[in-house]
Motif scaffolding. Structure first.
Motif, short mmCIF file in Angstrom:
data_model
loop_
_atom_site.label_atom_id
_atom_site.label_comp_id
_atom_site.label_asym_id
_atom_site.label_seq_id
_atom_site.Cartn_x
_atom_site.Cartn_y
_atom_site.Cartn_z
N TYR B 35 0.85 -1.18 0.00
CA TYR B 35 0.00 0.00 0.00
C TYR B 35 0.90 1.24 0.00
N GLN B 37 0.53 5.34 1.40
CA GLN B 37 -0.31 6.17 2.26
C GLN B 37 0.07 7.62 2.08
N GLY B 42 -5.55 8.22 2.69
CA GLY B 42 -5.55 6.93 3.35
C GLY B 42 -4.59 5.95 2.70
N LEU B 43 -4.83 4.67 2.91
CA LEU B 43 -4.01 3.62 2.32
C LEU B 43 -4.63 3.20 0.99
N MET B 88 4.61 7.32 1.82
CA MET B 88 4.90 6.25 2.78
C MET B 88 4.38 4.95 2.17
#
Lengths: 113, 111
Positions: B35, B37, B42-43, B88
């Motif tokens: 994922y 972020q 969000g993810l 991230m």
């Protein structure tokens, strides 16, 4: 396309009160829904999982409800504490094999003393 | 204590560089996920893998590829990094219809 919405980006409440976070989804019928906690700079940590045939799940001060008709889950923290301050994410599986899991954007919860 | 380990916590790369993000889990999980972020988003799922050498696109696979040659290792590859891939990156794993265990994350900055 599948969509998950968490009701607010940020929520501030007084210590001792109950925090209620909302997760709404569209266009799918998940077999289960999960809630995670994420602290700054860290990966999410699992809190609770509730299945489609369950209405409510509890763990200590946490309670999750799942209404498949409304396509909504509520996440409650009772007797909230400053240490509960974090971002809370809901997640659900969106394929029949339950391998593909997607997340909402999260609600940043702040508990003030 | 079961773990998902991401090789780098912080990386700084230049536009056009090839970037490898490595993830290893010690739980014998079948499924592994990548994922990204970003604030307010969000993810978002990039890719996931349900078995060795198997992969499925997530919601935002463009600009990324993955490799899963061994069950415990899932690599995310940015063939030619771009500034909009600054983010991230979170790796996770699970077994069947079960909860995800996440790594600590890799914060990538592309200059």
């Amino acid at each position: 396309s599948q969509k998950i919405e968490q009701n607010s980006e940020a929520l501030n409440i007084q210590e001792g009160k109950t925090a209620t976070l909302t997760c709404n989804y569209t266009n799918y019928s998940p077999a289960y829904l999960q809630w995670y906690r994420q602290d700054p700079g860290r990966g999410p940590v699992f809190l609770l999982l509730i299945r489609e045939n369950e209405k409510e799940k509890r763990k200590e001060r946490l309670k999750v409800t799942f209404d498949t008709t409304l396509k909504q889950s509520l996440f409650h923290i009772t007797a909230s504490q400053p240490a509960d301050s974090a971002t809370y994410l809901c997640a659900l599986d969106i394929d029949s094999s339950a391998s593909k899991i997607i997340f909402g954007s999260g609600t940043r919860l702040s508990i003030r003393p | 204590d079961v773990k998902v380990t991401q090789s780098s916590r912080y990386l700084v790369k230049r536009t056009g560089e090839k970037v490898f993000l490595e993830c290893v889990q010690d739980m014998d999980h079948e499924n592994m996920f990548w994922y990204r972020q970003d604030p307010g988003l969000g993810l978002r799922l990039i890719y996931f893998s349900y078995d060795v050498k198997m992969k499925e696109k997530g919601d935002i696979p463009e600009g990324y590829s993955v490799s899963r040659e061994k069950k415990e290792r899932f690599s995310l590859i940015l063939e030619s990094a771009s500034t909009n891939q600054t983010s991230m990156y979170l790796c996770a794993s699970n077994s069947g219809a079960n909860v995800l265990t996440f790594g600590a994350g890799s914060r990538l900055t592309v200059l």
